[in-house]
Scaffold this motif. Structure first.
Motif, PDB file in Angstrom:
ATOM      1  N   HIS A 108       0.837  -1.196   0.000  1.00  0.00           N
ATOM      2  CA  HIS A 108       0.000   0.000   0.000  1.00  0.00           C
ATOM      3  C   HIS A 108       0.874   1.250   0.000  1.00  0.00           C
ATOM      4  O   HIS A 108       1.892   1.308   0.691  1.00  0.00           O
ATOM      5  N   THR A 109       0.470   2.255  -0.751  1.00  0.00           N
ATOM      6  CA  THR A 109       1.164   3.533  -0.709  1.00  0.00           C
ATOM      7  C   THR A 109       0.659   4.338   0.485  1.00  0.00           C
ATOM      8  O   THR A 109      -0.346   4.000   1.096  1.00  0.00           O
ATOM      9  N   ALA A 110       1.370   5.396   0.828  1.00  0.00           N
ATOM     10  CA  ALA A 110       0.949   6.247   1.944  1.00  0.00           C
ATOM     11  C   ALA A 110      -0.437   6.812   1.666  1.00  0.00           C
ATOM     12  O   ALA A 110      -0.807   7.079   0.512  1.00  0.00           O
ATOM     13  N   SER A 111      -1.237   7.018   2.727  1.00  0.00           N
ATOM     14  CA  SER A 111      -2.605   7.502   2.536  1.00  0.00           C
ATOM     15  C   SER A 111      -2.628   8.907   1.942  1.00  0.00           C
ATOM     16  O   SER A 111      -3.502   9.245   1.143  1.00  0.00           O
ATOM     17  N   VAL A 112      -1.662   9.742   2.318  1.00  0.00           N
ATOM     18  CA  VAL A 112      -1.555  11.106   1.775  1.00  0.00           C
ATOM     19  C   VAL A 112      -0.078  11.417   1.578  1.00  0.00           C
ATOM     20  O   VAL A 112       0.744  11.123   2.445  1.00  0.00           O
ATOM     21  N   ARG A 113       0.260  11.973   0.422  1.00  0.00           N
ATOM     22  CA  ARG A 113       1.641  12.386   0.219  1.00  0.00           C
ATOM     23  C   ARG A 113       1.701  13.619  -0.680  1.00  0.00           C
ATOM     24  O   ARG A 113       0.794  13.852  -1.483  1.00  0.00           O
ATOM     25  N   HIS A 114       2.776  14.372  -0.521  1.00  0.00           N
ATOM     26  CA  HIS A 114       2.976  15.611  -1.265  1.00  0.00           C
ATOM     27  C   HIS A 114       3.742  15.295  -2.538  1.00  0.00           C
ATOM     28  O   HIS A 114       4.860  14.786  -2.498  1.00  0.00           O
ATOM     29  N   ILE A 115       3.135  15.584  -3.691  1.00  0.00           N
ATOM     30  CA  ILE A 115       3.762  15.336  -4.982  1.00  0.00           C
ATOM     31  C   ILE A 115       4.533  16.588  -5.388  1.00  0.00           C
ATOM     32  O   ILE A 115       3.974  17.686  -5.456  1.00  0.00           O
ATOM     33  N   THR A 116       5.822  16.413  -5.684  1.00  0.00           N
ATOM     34  CA  THR A 116       6.662  17.595  -5.940  1.00  0.00           C
ATOM     35  C   THR A 116       7.268  17.650  -7.329  1.00  0.00           C
ATOM     36  O   THR A 116       7.965  18.602  -7.664  1.00  0.00           O
ATOM     37  N   ASN A 117       7.023  16.613  -8.162  1.00  0.00           N
ATOM     38  CA  ASN A 117       7.606  16.659  -9.502  1.00  0.00           C
ATOM     39  C   ASN A 117       6.735  15.876 -10.482  1.00  0.00           C
ATOM     40  O   ASN A 117       5.847  15.116 -10.081  1.00  0.00           O
ATOM     41  N   ALA A 118       6.998  16.086 -11.760  1.00  0.00           N
ATOM     42  CA  ALA A 118       6.179  15.488 -12.809  1.00  0.00           C
ATOM     43  C   ALA A 118       6.280  13.968 -12.822  1.00  0.00           C
ATOM     44  O   ALA A 118       5.290  13.273 -13.071  1.00  0.00           O
ATOM     45  N   ASP A 119       7.460  13.432 -12.554  1.00  0.00           N
ATOM     46  CA  ASP A 119       7.617  11.973 -12.553  1.00  0.00           C
ATOM     47  C   ASP A 119       6.761  11.331 -11.474  1.00  0.00           C
ATOM     48  O   ASP A 119       6.127  10.294 -11.700  1.00  0.00           O
ATOM     49  N   ALA A 120       6.740  11.949 -10.303  1.00  0.00           N
ATOM     50  CA  ALA A 120       5.924  11.414  -9.210  1.00  0.00           C
ATOM     51  C   ALA A 120       4.446  11.494  -9.559  1.00  0.00           C
ATOM     52  O   ALA A 120       3.667  10.588  -9.248  1.00  0.00           O
ATOM     53  N   ALA A 121       4.044  12.581 -10.225  1.00  0.00           N
ATOM     54  CA  ALA A 121       2.642  12.732 -10.622  1.00  0.00           C
ATOM     55  C   ALA A 121       2.249  11.669 -11.636  1.00  0.00           C
ATOM     56  O   ALA A 121       1.163  11.085 -11.554  1.00  0.00           O
ATOM     57  N   THR A 122       3.134  11.401 -12.572  1.00  0.00           N
ATOM     58  CA  THR A 122       2.867  10.362 -13.577  1.00  0.00           C
ATOM     59  C   THR A 122       2.708   9.000 -12.912  1.00  0.00           C
ATOM     60  O   THR A 122       1.824   8.220 -13.265  1.00  0.00           O
ATOM     61  N   ALA A 123       3.566   8.722 -11.937  1.00  0.00           N
ATOM     62  CA  ALA A 123       3.501   7.445 -11.227  1.00  0.00           C
ATOM     63  C   ALA A 123       2.181   7.309 -10.473  1.00  0.00           C
ATOM     64  O   ALA A 123       1.550   6.252 -10.466  1.00  0.00           O
ATOM     65  N   VAL A 124       1.736   8.388  -9.850  1.00  0.00           N
ATOM     66  CA  VAL A 124       0.478   8.357  -9.092  1.00  0.00           C
ATOM     67  C   VAL A 124      -0.699   8.068 -10.020  1.00  0.00           C
ATOM     68  O   VAL A 124      -1.611   7.318  -9.678  1.00  0.00           O
ATOM     69  N   LEU A 125      -0.698   8.672 -11.207  1.00  0.00           N
ATOM     70  CA  LEU A 125      -1.797   8.475 -12.149  1.00  0.00           C
ATOM     71  C   LEU A 125      -1.922   7.018 -12.596  1.00  0.00           C
ATOM     72  O   LEU A 125      -2.982   6.598 -13.061  1.00  0.00           O
ATOM     73  N   GLU A 126      -0.856   6.250 -12.456  1.00  0.00           N
ATOM     74  CA  GLU A 126      -0.882   4.839 -12.848  1.00  0.00           C
ATOM     75  C   GLU A 126      -1.321   3.926 -11.706  1.00  0.00           C
ATOM     76  O   GLU A 126      -1.535   2.734 -11.909  1.00  0.00           O
ATOM     77  N   GLU A 127      -1.452   4.467 -10.496  1.00  0.00           N
ATOM     78  CA  GLU A 127      -1.861   3.662  -9.344  1.00  0.00           C
ATOM     79  C   GLU A 127      -3.378   3.525  -9.320  1.00  0.00           C
ATOM     80  O   GLU A 127      -4.110   4.514  -9.411  1.00  0.00           O
TER      81      GLU A 127
END
Length: 263
Positions: A108-127
């Motif tokens: 499981h990923t963290a319930s809430v996290r701060h996204i700070t870059n485009a790569d992290a945002a792209t990864a989140v969209l795939e979850e």
């Protein structure tokens, strides 16, 4: 974060001398055991061990090759519980034990996290279990809270929680059970299969009634119906039960080579 299993994972008691009762309590043991009984898969293991590099032809052959890439060579000699323990605990390319890699749920990923870059945002969209929300921090918190609540209600309304999350049909593991199963039923089914296979290997015929007696297959009719059955009728009923177990075992052994279990 730690990974979990939808169904009972195997415990061994001792890695060098596993407790059969503990091992058999896990459906993942029966998955592996069924695969060891698949003749076509065993032939594939033999070819791969001899360095065969030919590309598989046909959908079924490609599926089985994909299973081999994950499950590897399941052939063994000697104690099958020791063999299963060694197979389960073998490390794969991720550094995990093979059993965890194949059957555990994604962490499981963290319930809430701060996204700070485009790569992290792209990864989140795939979850599959996470949504990405943009918040204008110059707005009042009460307005942000209201908007967030509406978004969360929309996306979390149909999410399964608690015990439902552990239901196999909601599994996101690399391989998951096709349905909830009862271990005693699996044990009966493969005991029947093993008894008949042993007889055939020795070249002797064995009746369904003899198989039922050998594996101590329990049979109970409703009291009023049992009294009305003749000995011949009872034998036919028992024979039908054994035949059904044999059919189920063969189906599972065939399908497990394609990555599906129990059937």
């Amino acid at each position: 974060m730690a990974r979990f299993f939808h169904s009972q994972w195997p415990t061994f008691g001792s890695y060098k001398n596993p407790d059969p009762a503990k091992v058999e309590a896990s459906p993942y043991y029966w998955w592996w055991y069924a695969l060891t009984l698949n003749d076509e898969y065993a032939q594939l293991c033999e070819r791969m061990a001899n360095g065969a590099a030919a590309q598989p032809r046909g959908p079924s052959a490609r599926q089985m090759r994909a299973v081999y890439d994950d499950f590897g060579d399941v052939r063994y000699e000697g104690n099958r519980y020791v063999a299963f323990c060694q197979w389960w605990r073998a490390k794969v390319h991720t550094g995990e034990e093979r059993g965890v890699y194949l059957f555990a749920e994604p962490p499981h990923t963290a319930s809430v996290r701060h996204i700070t870059n485009a790569d992290a945002a792209t990864a989140v969209l795939e979850e599959q279990d996470t949504i990405l929300v943009a918040i204008n921090v110059t707005r009042q918190i009460k307005h942000i809270d209201g908007k967030l609540e509406r978004i969360l209600r929309k996306h979390m309304g149909n999410i399964k929680k608690g015990r439902q999350v552990r239901d196999p049909k909601f599994s996101q593991a690399r391989y998951s059970l096709s349905k909830t199963i009862l271990i005693p039923t699996l044990k009966k089914t493969f005991s029947v299969y093993a008894a008949r296979a042993a007889a055939e290997a020795e070249g002797r015929k064995i009746s369904n009634e003899a198989v039922a007696e050998q594996v101590q297959l329990e049979y109970h009719e409703r009291e009023k119906d049992e009294a009305a059955l003749t000995a011949a009728q009872r034998r036919r009923v028992i024979s039908a039960i054994v035949s059904r177990h044999m059919k189920d075992a063969k189906t599972m052994i065939e399908n497990v080579g394609l990555g599906v279990f129990p059937k």
